[in-house]
Design a protein around this motif. Structure first.
Motif, PDB file in Angstrom:
ATOM      1  N   ILE A  37     -45.249  49.154 -22.631  1.00 36.57           N
ATOM      2  CA  ILE A  37     -44.003  48.474 -22.279  1.00 36.57           C
ATOM      3  C   ILE A  37     -43.110  48.409 -23.512  1.00 36.57           C
ATOM      4  O   ILE A  37     -43.578  48.081 -24.603  1.00 36.57           O
ATOM      5  N   VAL A  38     -41.843  48.723 -23.348  1.00 35.66           N
ATOM      6  CA  VAL A  38     -40.895  48.557 -24.448  1.00 35.66           C
ATOM      7  C   VAL A  38     -40.007  47.354 -24.140  1.00 35.66           C
ATOM      8  O   VAL A  38     -39.696  47.073 -22.997  1.00 35.66           O
ATOM      9  N   GLU A  39     -39.648  46.656 -25.203  1.00 30.58           N
ATOM     10  CA  GLU A  39     -38.868  45.433 -25.052  1.00 30.58           C
ATOM     11  C   GLU A  39     -37.394  45.767 -24.860  1.00 30.58           C
ATOM     12  O   GLU A  39     -36.911  46.779 -25.340  1.00 30.58           O
ATOM     13  N   ALA A  53     -52.369  41.633 -28.507  1.00 34.59           N
ATOM     14  CA  ALA A  53     -52.330  40.945 -29.787  1.00 34.59           C
ATOM     15  C   ALA A  53     -51.574  41.784 -30.800  1.00 34.59           C
ATOM     16  O   ALA A  53     -51.567  43.009 -30.743  1.00 34.59           O
ATOM     17  N   GLY A  54     -50.935  41.096 -31.755  1.00 37.59           N
ATOM     18  CA  GLY A  54     -50.215  41.807 -32.795  1.00 37.59           C
ATOM     19  C   GLY A  54     -48.891  42.370 -32.329  1.00 37.59           C
ATOM     20  O   GLY A  54     -48.434  43.374 -32.837  1.00 37.59           O
ATOM     21  N   LYS A  55     -48.282  41.735 -31.346  1.00 33.41           N
ATOM     22  CA  LYS A  55     -46.994  42.230 -30.858  1.00 33.41           C
ATOM     23  C   LYS A  55     -46.050  41.064 -30.625  1.00 33.41           C
ATOM     24  O   LYS A  55     -46.477  39.916 -30.564  1.00 33.41           O
ATOM     25  N   ASP A  56     -44.788  41.389 -30.482  1.00 32.97           N
ATOM     26  CA  ASP A  56     -43.795  40.379 -30.146  1.00 32.97           C
ATOM     27  C   ASP A  56     -43.851  40.155 -28.633  1.00 32.97           C
ATOM     28  O   ASP A  56     -43.519  41.042 -27.860  1.00 32.97           O
ATOM     29  N   LEU A  57     -44.313  38.973 -28.222  1.00 36.13           N
ATOM     30  CA  LEU A  57     -44.554  38.727 -26.802  1.00 36.13           C
ATOM     31  C   LEU A  57     -43.451  37.900 -26.154  1.00 36.13           C
ATOM     32  O   LEU A  57     -43.655  37.302 -25.117  1.00 36.13           O
ATOM     33  N   THR A  58     -42.275  37.845 -26.792  1.00 33.57           N
ATOM     34  CA  THR A  58     -41.213  36.983 -26.254  1.00 33.57           C
ATOM     35  C   THR A  58     -40.908  37.298 -24.799  1.00 33.57           C
ATOM     36  O   THR A  58     -40.874  36.424 -23.947  1.00 33.57           O
ATOM     37  N   ARG A  59     -40.739  38.598 -24.518  1.00 32.46           N
ATOM     38  CA  ARG A  59     -40.383  38.991 -23.159  1.00 32.46           C
ATOM     39  C   ARG A  59     -41.548  38.767 -22.203  1.00 32.46           C
ATOM     40  O   ARG A  59     -41.364  38.325 -21.082  1.00 32.46           O
ATOM     41  N   ASP A  60     -42.768  39.052 -22.692  1.00 29.31           N
ATOM     42  CA  ASP A  60     -43.954  38.873 -21.847  1.00 29.31           C
ATOM     43  C   ASP A  60     -44.079  37.438 -21.389  1.00 29.31           C
ATOM     44  O   ASP A  60     -44.371  37.158 -20.236  1.00 29.31           O
ATOM     45  N   ILE A  61     -43.855  36.515 -22.337  1.00 29.30           N
ATOM     46  CA  ILE A  61     -44.079  35.113 -22.010  1.00 29.30           C
ATOM     47  C   ILE A  61     -42.970  34.588 -21.110  1.00 29.30           C
ATOM     48  O   ILE A  61     -43.194  33.751 -20.257  1.00 29.30           O
ATOM     49  N   GLU A  62     -41.761  35.147 -21.274  1.00 31.66           N
ATOM     50  CA  GLU A  62     -40.669  34.725 -20.398  1.00 31.66           C
ATOM     51  C   GLU A  62     -40.966  35.017 -18.938  1.00 31.66           C
ATOM     52  O   GLU A  62     -40.666  34.224 -18.058  1.00 31.66           O
ATOM     53  N   ILE A  63     -41.593  36.177 -18.690  1.00 33.10           N
ATOM     54  CA  ILE A  63     -41.825  36.550 -17.293  1.00 33.10           C
ATOM     55  C   ILE A  63     -43.222  36.166 -16.841  1.00 33.10           C
ATOM     56  O   ILE A  63     -43.571  36.384 -15.692  1.00 33.10           O
ATOM     57  N   ALA A  64     -44.036  35.570 -17.732  1.00 37.87           N
ATOM     58  CA  ALA A  64     -45.395  35.193 -17.347  1.00 37.87           C
ATOM     59  C   ALA A  64     -45.355  33.954 -16.447  1.00 37.87           C
ATOM     60  O   ALA A  64     -44.400  33.184 -16.472  1.00 37.87           O
TER      61      ALA A  64
END
Lengths: 352, 67
Positions: A229-231, A317-328
């Motif tokens: 996935i790309v941000e 792990a070891g990534k910028d999860l801003t977008r992941d957490i927004e849609i989680a």
């Protein structure tokens, strides 16, 4: 609690549906129904159009006005409906064989005319209904029933074709990356204009077994290896990227340069991480597990779900999860339980 | 059919693709004698329900569970 009112949009009396066990079309049908329900689209203001193929049956299972069109002509019918009744929301549910092969010409010209319709393409990289022949999107080297020594031609790259002329909306996602999948569906439905969602799906019975996968989940893991996935929003997607590529107007030469620079000196005690440095902290060899969130770096080594694993489902792990957490489904408060260990330098990555 | 603890399983809709069994993070679901059997220990992550392509498995609501 989970909202199950999407079932009103499905003809449950016709269930179980006809697709093979583990087929990704069921997941596409379900998630499209969930998204339509969340947006409040119902049988009064929505119509679905489908083509031919396994995925052409999707419209028949929806409790909406449905049109089952001749092979490859789903987009023409959809455009006609939108022209005559602009108040209707038109959704096309079809497959890669229908849209990309026999309907390729219609795909090109419908995207050129840019009507406000949304296309969900169930891309299983094969002609599924007829028994697993090599289709237009079959990757080079794939063994199929008609290419036992491996497909010799390059696949049709729908992502490149559809992102040549603005305005365009192209999203690629898989049925495995479920949160990303739902986010793509929703953004496509909101997009004013022709939006195309390329959903990489599994055909386990007729393609996966020949490739050596025993269950649908093994094939999902294979998608996870092949794609990442790309941000953010891109102009174009590479062949191994999942994400959204959209543009409203044709690009002009940008005169204004970004003058703003990220200040080097930050709050004392907090180390500055770049995305490259962050990648090393993925929990391997006894290293701590760090993730990035909203410009900060958190140490989540104590999280029980990340123990001994590099990842928890789609959170890597070891990534910028801003977008992941927004849609989680969970909120951001889960992240704030963990100690903050540094700041994340995102600007430098964007400049490259 | 064995009594259900945390999930409702629809025998008619299910095609035994065992996606729910493999996607369960705590591994409490299993396919035994052509039935999806669950062991205690559900963490209510809803992964089985979210991934099921046949709408055949549902995690019970909290109220249903206690009754």
């Amino acid at each position: 609690m989970i909202d199950r009112s999407y079932k009103e949009l499905l003809k449950l009396k016709r269930f179980p549906h006809t697709w093979c066990p583990g087929c990704g079309i069921g997941a596409v049908l379900k998630n499209v129904a969930i998204s339509l329900r969340e947006l409040g689209w119902n049988d009064r203001n929505t119509t679905v159009v489908s083509g031919i193929g396994c995925s052409g049956r999707m419209a028949g299972y929806m409790n909406l006005d449905a049109v089952h069109t001749p092979h490859g002509r789903a987009l023409t019918a959809a455009e006609a409906i939108k022209t005559v009744r602009p108040d209707l929301n038109v959704v096309v549910l079809s497959g890669d064989g229908d849209l990309g092969a026999i309907g390729g010409n219609h795909l090109l010209h419908t995207s050129r005319r840019n009507p406000n319709i949304t296309v969900f393409c169930n891309d299983n990289e094969i002609y599924g209904l007829t028994g697993g022949q090599a289709g237009p999107t079959t990757p080079k080297g794939t063994k199929t029933i008609t290419s036992p020594r491996g497909e010799i031609f390059q696949p049709l790259r729908l992502g490149r074709i559809l992102t040549t002329q603005a305005p365009y909306f192209y999203a690629r996602t898989t049925v495995y990356h479920l949160n990303h999948f739902k986010a793509c569906i929703r953004e496509a439905l909101f997009w004013k204009g022709f939006s195309f969602v390329d959903i990489i799906s599994d055909c386990i019975e007729l393609n996966g077994r020949r490739l050596g996968f025993k269950t649908a989940h093994q094939m999902f893991k294979w998608f996870d290896e092949r794609f990442h996935i790309v941000e953010g929003v891109r102009d174009h997607l590479k062949d191994d990227e999942l994400g959204i590529a959209k543009r409203e107007v044709e690009a002009e030469v940008k005169a204004e340069m970004e003058v703003e620079k990220e200040p080097k000196v930050l709050i004392e005690g907090l180390k500055l991480f770049t995305l490259e440095e962050l990648k090393h902290f993925d929990g391997t060899d006894g290293k701590p597990i760090y993730i990035g969130y909203k410009g900060k770096v958190y140490d989540i080594s104590t999280s029980p779900l990340f123990q001994g694993e590099k990842r928890m489902r789609c959170h890597i792990a070891g990534k910028d999860l801003t977008r992941d957490i927004e849609i989680a489904p969970h909120g951001e408060d889960l992240v704030y339980h963990f100690p903050m260990v540094g700041k994340l330098k995102v600007k430098a990555e964007a400049e490259k | 059919m064995k009594p259900r603890l945390n999930v409702i399983w629809n025998e008619i809709y299910c095609k035994r693709c065992i996606l729910c069994v493999e996607v369960c993070p705590v591994g409490i679901l299993s396919l035994e004698m052509d039935e999806i059997v669950e062991k205690p220990g559900c963490i209510r992550c809803y992964q089985c329900e979210r991934y099921c392509p046949d709408i055949a498995i549902e995690v019970m609501d909290e109220g249903e569970k206690s009754s």
